[in-house]
Design a protein around this motif. Structure first.
Motif, PDB file in Angstrom:
ATOM      1  N   UNK A  30       3.846   0.542   2.609  1.00 29.24           N
ATOM      2  CA  UNK A  30       3.594  -0.500   3.702  1.00 29.24           C
ATOM      3  C   UNK A  30       3.113  -1.853   3.190  1.00 29.24           C
ATOM      4  N   UNK A  31       3.458  -2.702   4.060  1.00 29.48           N
ATOM      5  CA  UNK A  31       2.470  -4.019   3.818  1.00 29.48           C
ATOM      6  C   UNK A  31       3.902  -5.013   3.338  1.00 29.48           C
ATOM      7  N   UNK A  32       3.438  -6.127   2.510  1.00 33.47           N
ATOM      8  CA  UNK A  32       4.503  -7.215   2.272  1.00 33.47           C
ATOM      9  C   UNK A  32       5.500  -6.794   1.603  1.00 33.47           C
ATOM     10  N   UNK A  87      -2.521  19.760 -10.102  1.00 29.59           N
ATOM     11  CA  UNK A  87      -2.499  18.462 -10.691  1.00 29.59           C
ATOM     12  C   UNK A  87      -2.951  17.425  -9.573  1.00 29.59           C
ATOM     13  N   UNK A  88      -3.452  16.463  -9.826  1.00 29.58           N
ATOM     14  CA  UNK A  88      -3.362  15.292  -8.784  1.00 29.58           C
ATOM     15  C   UNK A  88      -1.935  14.804  -8.750  1.00 29.58           C
ATOM     16  N   UNK A  89      -1.302  14.500  -7.723  1.00 26.43           N
ATOM     17  CA  UNK A  89       0.017  14.005  -7.727  1.00 26.43           C
ATOM     18  C   UNK A  89      -0.145  12.573  -7.237  1.00 26.43           C
ATOM     19  N   UNK A  90       0.433  11.587  -7.928  1.00 25.67           N
ATOM     20  CA  UNK A  90       0.464  10.253  -7.664  1.00 25.67           C
ATOM     21  C   UNK A  90       1.528   9.778  -7.224  1.00 25.67           C
ATOM     22  N   UNK A  91       1.764   8.998  -6.111  1.00 27.53           N
ATOM     23  CA  UNK A  91       3.146   8.328  -5.625  1.00 27.53           C
ATOM     24  C   UNK A  91       3.142   6.892  -6.405  1.00 27.53           C
ATOM     25  N   UNK A  92       4.326   6.755  -6.775  1.00 28.11           N
ATOM     26  CA  UNK A  92       4.618   5.613  -7.677  1.00 28.11           C
ATOM     27  C   UNK A  92       5.700   4.564  -6.995  1.00 28.11           C
ATOM     28  N   UNK A  93       5.708   3.199  -6.931  1.00 34.17           N
ATOM     29  CA  UNK A  93       6.960   2.529  -6.467  1.00 34.17           C
ATOM     30  C   UNK A  93       7.087   1.152  -7.065  1.00 34.17           C
ATOM     31  N   UNK A  98       6.718  -5.599  -9.022  1.00 35.64           N
ATOM     32  CA  UNK A  98       5.716  -4.832  -9.801  1.00 35.64           C
ATOM     33  C   UNK A  98       5.533  -3.091  -9.350  1.00 35.64           C
ATOM     34  N   UNK A  99       4.771  -2.717 -10.236  1.00 38.66           N
ATOM     35  CA  UNK A  99       4.628  -1.083  -9.945  1.00 38.66           C
ATOM     36  C   UNK A  99       3.303  -1.128  -9.074  1.00 38.66           C
ATOM     37  N   UNK A 100       3.349  -0.218  -8.111  1.00 39.22           N
ATOM     38  CA  UNK A 100       2.272   0.073  -7.435  1.00 39.22           C
ATOM     39  C   UNK A 100       1.866   1.640  -7.483  1.00 39.22           C
ATOM     40  N   UNK A 101       0.662   1.965  -6.929  1.00 39.70           N
ATOM     41  CA  UNK A 101       0.199   3.445  -7.324  1.00 39.70           C
ATOM     42  C   UNK A 101      -0.315   3.878  -5.988  1.00 39.70           C
ATOM     43  N   UNK A 102      -0.423   5.085  -5.442  1.00 40.78           N
ATOM     44  CA  UNK A 102      -1.273   5.842  -4.322  1.00 40.78           C
ATOM     45  C   UNK A 102      -2.321   6.167  -4.925  1.00 40.78           C
ATOM     46  N   UNK A 103      -3.142   6.674  -4.262  1.00 38.93           N
ATOM     47  CA  UNK A 103      -4.643   7.173  -4.546  1.00 38.93           C
ATOM     48  C   UNK A 103      -4.344   8.590  -4.960  1.00 38.93           C
ATOM     49  N   UNK A 104      -3.615   9.153  -4.795  1.00 35.35           N
ATOM     50  CA  UNK A 104      -3.378  10.709  -5.388  1.00 35.35           C
ATOM     51  C   UNK A 104      -3.766  11.850  -4.401  1.00 35.35           C
ATOM     52  N   UNK A 105      -3.275  12.872  -4.486  1.00 38.74           N
ATOM     53  CA  UNK A 105      -3.195  13.822  -3.509  1.00 38.74           C
ATOM     54  C   UNK A 105      -3.183  15.266  -4.561  1.00 38.74           C
ATOM     55  N   UNK A 106      -4.192  15.986  -4.094  1.00 39.74           N
ATOM     56  CA  UNK A 106      -4.554  17.250  -5.053  1.00 39.74           C
ATOM     57  C   UNK A 106      -3.772  18.292  -4.554  1.00 39.74           C
ATOM     58  N   UNK A 144       0.844  -1.386   0.080  1.00 39.56           N
ATOM     59  CA  UNK A 144       0.033  -0.055  -0.040  1.00 39.56           C
ATOM     60  C   UNK A 144       0.692   1.130  -0.073  1.00 39.56           C
ATOM     61  N   UNK A 145       0.407   2.308  -0.910  1.00 36.29           N
ATOM     62  CA  UNK A 145       1.187   3.465  -0.633  1.00 36.29           C
ATOM     63  C   UNK A 145       0.119   4.689  -0.151  1.00 36.29           C
TER      64      UNK A 145
END
Length: 121
Positions: A25-27, A92-98, A108-116, A3-4
């Motif tokens: 966070x997470x596994x 913009x909406x800013x998205x975290x990527x990991x 794999x790639x993971x994404x956050x929910x975004x923050x304005x 999770x991001x």
């Protein structure tokens, strides 16, 4: 599951500053890189910045070089984006990527929910 969770967005005047945070966070077995993308209304999502997790190499979009700084806290699995000299076009909406290797399964790639982030007077 990985999770991001992002935080730190908001409304700021032109020329102002904001700092975004994103905690993974997470596994998690290992993190290869984390970064930020953004999507303005009516536009495609675009790359903003990235940081390598082991070596700390950083990469920036030309539009934010010299104004934004990406950093990380390996112990907290957290990436930060310090945004200075903000412009209305940064809105913009800013998205975290990991890019993460989870405890089970393939990288794999993971994404956050975004923050304005809104830059306006």
């Amino acid at each position: 599951q990985v999770h991001l969770v992002e935080s730190g967005g908001g409304l700021v005047q032109p020329g102002g500053s904001l700092r975004l945070s994103c905690a993974a966070s997470g596994s998690i077995f290992s993190i290869n890189a984390m970064g930020w993308y953004r999507q303005a209304p009516g536009k495609e999502r675009e790359f903003v910045a990235q940081i390598g997790w082991s070596g700390g190499n950083t990469y920036y979009a030309d539009s934010v070089k010299g104004r934004f700084t990406i950093s990380r806290d390996n112990a907290k699995n957290t990436v930060y984006l310090q945004m200075n000299s903000l412009k209305p076009e940064d809105t913009a909406v800013y998205y975290c990527h990991a890019n993460v290797r989870p405890s089970w399964g393939m990288t794999k790639d993971y994404w956050g929910q975004g923050t304005q982030v809104t830059v306006s007077s």
